[in-house]
Scaffold this motif. Structure first.
Motif, PDB file in Angstrom:
ATOM      1  N   ASN A 126       0.825  -1.212   0.000  1.00 24.68           N
ATOM      2  CA  ASN A 126       0.000   0.000   0.000  1.00 24.68           C
ATOM      3  C   ASN A 126       0.858   1.260   0.000  1.00 24.68           C
ATOM      4  O   ASN A 126       0.514   2.255  -0.652  1.00 24.68           O
ATOM      5  N   GLU A 127       1.989   1.223   0.722  1.00 27.82           N
ATOM      6  CA  GLU A 127       2.850   2.404   0.767  1.00 27.82           C
ATOM      7  C   GLU A 127       3.516   2.645  -0.590  1.00 27.82           C
ATOM      8  O   GLU A 127       3.649   3.792  -1.021  1.00 27.82           O
ATOM      9  N   LEU A 128       3.939   1.572  -1.261  1.00 27.73           N
ATOM     10  CA  LEU A 128       4.539   1.746  -2.582  1.00 27.73           C
ATOM     11  C   LEU A 128       3.508   2.242  -3.584  1.00 27.73           C
ATOM     12  O   LEU A 128       3.834   3.045  -4.472  1.00 27.73           O
ATOM     13  N   ARG A 129       2.271   1.775  -3.474  1.00 28.04           N
ATOM     14  CA  ARG A 129       1.209   2.277  -4.352  1.00 28.04           C
ATOM     15  C   ARG A 129       1.092   3.791  -4.230  1.00 28.04           C
ATOM     16  O   ARG A 129       1.032   4.507  -5.230  1.00 28.04           O
ATOM     17  N   MET A 130       1.017   4.268  -2.983  1.00 27.81           N
ATOM     18  CA  MET A 130       0.850   5.705  -2.759  1.00 27.81           C
ATOM     19  C   MET A 130       2.067   6.485  -3.243  1.00 27.81           C
ATOM     20  O   MET A 130       1.930   7.563  -3.833  1.00 27.81           O
ATOM     21  N   ASP A 131       3.260   5.939  -2.994  1.00 23.95           N
ATOM     22  CA  ASP A 131       4.477   6.629  -3.436  1.00 23.95           C
ATOM     23  C   ASP A 131       4.534   6.697  -4.956  1.00 23.95           C
ATOM     24  O   ASP A 131       4.907   7.735  -5.519  1.00 23.95           O
TER      25      ASP A 131
END
Length: 267
Positions: free
Chosen positions: A22-27
């Protein structure tokens, strides 16, 4: 290539956790060109599935259920470790209630980097609205040094220039004391070649005396100089192995000691 398609092989080959996914998606929504960088990082030995967050076992820990706020940039985010930083390992292993507010490339100084309101100061004001945290952990950002921000001076009153590095740090400390009255830990990066960052570290050690906050000084820690490539993706960013095997034990010790000290002060 869409971000979802891009993330499939990394999730499978590196055993990427749902949190990191999820964090990589947002980044990637903010920084689509980071696809190439994450591809390179995924092949590093220190980011292999052996060091995945999913492989870490939960223990009985005195940190369990402690609500800890983390404010930082790429090192807190875990940029060199596919989004899995020491924050996530502490959550998984020690069971802390982690609030991780980290944006790649951002500065302490109140200036926009990628979008309006992404500085530490702005995010502290707008996003850290938690009630009664047990601690605040603040990253001494390398981005301020790499973008040559103004260092500033330690304030002699309650006026803080958030367009300077020292002013931004003092503003956050002062507001956190008023808002939560909780312990504060500031951590530095390990040594890298930067005169300004060295001045930032020295100034932070002086600020710690003024404000009664704790500093985890990795900059002057000889064990973090000239580290094996297994532990560092580059001179700034640790790999999963670096966070898991080198950073996390120090954070566990510092957080436990600081919370114990705070408990004793309340008796």
């Amino acid at each position: 290539m869409s971000n979802e398609t891009f993330l499939i092989p990394i999730r499978q080959n590196n055993d990427l956790s749902d949190v990191a996914l999820n964090e990589l998606r947002m980044d990637l929504d903010e920084h689509p060109l980071n696809q190439r960088k994450y591809t390179e990082l995924a092949y590093l030995p220190g980011n292999s599935r052996k060091y995945s967050l999913n492989s870490v076992k939960t223990i009985e820990s005195p940190l369990r259920h402690k609500k800890i706020l983390f404010l930082g940039s790429s090192v807190t985010f875990g940029f060199g470790a596919l989004g899995e930083s020491f924050v996530d390992y502490l959550w998984r292993k020690d069971g802390i209630d982690a609030i991780k507010d980290a944006e790649n490339g951002t500065t302490l100084v109140d200036q926009d980097t990628s979008y309006h309101g992404d500085s530490y100061v702005a995010r502290f004001k707008e996003e850290l609205t938690e009630d009664r945290p047990d601690m605040l952990v603040l990253q001494l950002s390398t981005n301020d040094a790499n973008t040559n921000q103004k260092l500033g001076k330690i304030s002699s009153d309650d006026t803080f220039d958030t367009q300077t590095i020292i002013g931004a740090i003092e503003y956050i400390i002062n507001e956190a004391h008023k808002k939560w009255d909780c312990p504060i830990l500031i951590y530095t990066n390990p040594y890298f070649e930067s005169n300004l960052y060295e001045q930032m570290v020295d100034s932070t050690l002086e600020l710690a005396k003024k404000w009664g906050v704790q500093v985890l000084d990795l900059y002057h820690n000889s064990e973090f100089k000239k580290q094996d490539s297994l532990y560092m993706a580059d001179e700034i960013h640790p790999t999963r192995a670096g966070y898991l095997e080198k950073w996390m034990p120090l954070f566990e010790e510092q957080l436990n000691n600081l919370l114990l000290k705070n408990k004793l002060n309340l008796i």
